[in-house]
Design a protein around this motif. Structure first.
Motif, mmCIF file in Angstrom:
data_model
loop_
_atom_site.group_PDB
_atom_site.id
_atom_site.type_symbol
_atom_site.label_atom_id
_atom_site.label_comp_id
_atom_site.label_asym_id
_atom_site.label_seq_id
_atom_site.Cartn_x
_atom_site.Cartn_y
_atom_site.Cartn_z
ATOM 1 N N ARG A 174 -1.850 2.067 5.484
ATOM 2 C CA ARG A 174 -3.199 2.434 5.034
ATOM 3 C C ARG A 174 -3.536 1.756 3.709
ATOM 4 N N ARG A 178 -6.616 -0.828 2.930
ATOM 5 C CA ARG A 178 -7.576 -0.659 1.822
ATOM 6 C C ARG A 178 -7.629 -1.913 0.959
ATOM 7 N N GLU A 181 -9.747 -4.343 2.713
ATOM 8 C CA GLU A 181 -11.167 -4.009 2.580
ATOM 9 C C GLU A 181 -11.684 -4.408 1.194
ATOM 10 N N GLU A 182 -10.882 -4.152 0.154
ATOM 11 C CA GLU A 182 -11.287 -4.525 -1.203
ATOM 12 C C GLU A 182 -11.383 -6.039 -1.337
#
Length: 195
Positions: A174, A178, A181-182
């Protein structure tokens, strides 16, 4: 080629620093909780497993009684295991005994090799008058209890550690998602020129 020496910083997930993410702290807590639970849980299930084995051994020992029986035939000698060639310390031979009600029982029971016919031998019986194997010795009973407790404790620890590893891998996955995504948000800005 020069070898690069890596410096390992212990406890970095617990310290406040600008590079630490929330997932690092979660991962540290998961590792700590998993290890503590594995030690305590493994010990607890080990004790329960040892107690269960101890009660099984005690029931077995309490349910077996020695009776005097007469050997009806001469026991065979020199009997060896076909696969290993090891000599047996007990062989099957016909024996007879009378129970407390005067009922005669004739069965094949384990006796010493070479025992002569019409000699008295000890046969172990259960409460129903059936011939059973000799109960385990106190030393063997202790070994079985210790082995069962240790095996159950190790299995319990392994299950807990695998569960903790699964949770830790999920947290890491996870965190990686993230970070991706960043990067999708920040990455295009790196290609811009300032002017």
């Amino acid at each position: 080629m020069r070898k690069v020496k890596r410096t390992k910083v212990r406890g970095w997930r617990w310290r406040n620093n600008p590079l630490r993410h929330h997932s690092d702290a979660v991962e540290a807590w998961v590792v700590l909780a998993t290890r503590a639970t594995a030690m305590a849980g493994g010990a607890a299930v080990g004790v329960v497993g040892a107690q269960a084995m101890e009660s099984v051994v005690e029931r077995q020992r309490a349910g077996r009684q020695p009776v005097a029986a007469v050997l009806l035939e001469t026991a065979p000698t020199g009997v060896r295991d076909v696969a290993t060639g090891i000599k047996y310390d007990h062989v099957k031979a016909k024996v007879r005994w009378n129970d407390g009600n005067g009922v005669a029982h004739t069965v094949k029971a384990g006796v010493k090799p070479g025992a002569e016919a019409d000699t008295e031998v000890t046969v172990w019986t259960d409460g129903q008058g059936r011939a059973v194997s000799e109960p385990v010795s106190p030393a063997e009973a202790t070994a079985r209890v210790a082995l069962a407790g240790t095996g159950v404790a190790m299995a319990g620890c392994l299950v807990i550690l695998v569960g903790g590893l699964t949770v830790r891998l999920r947290v890491e996955r996870r965190a990686t998602e993230r970070w991706g995504e960043e990067w999708d948000l920040v990455g295009p800005q790196w290609g811009r020129t300032t002017g």
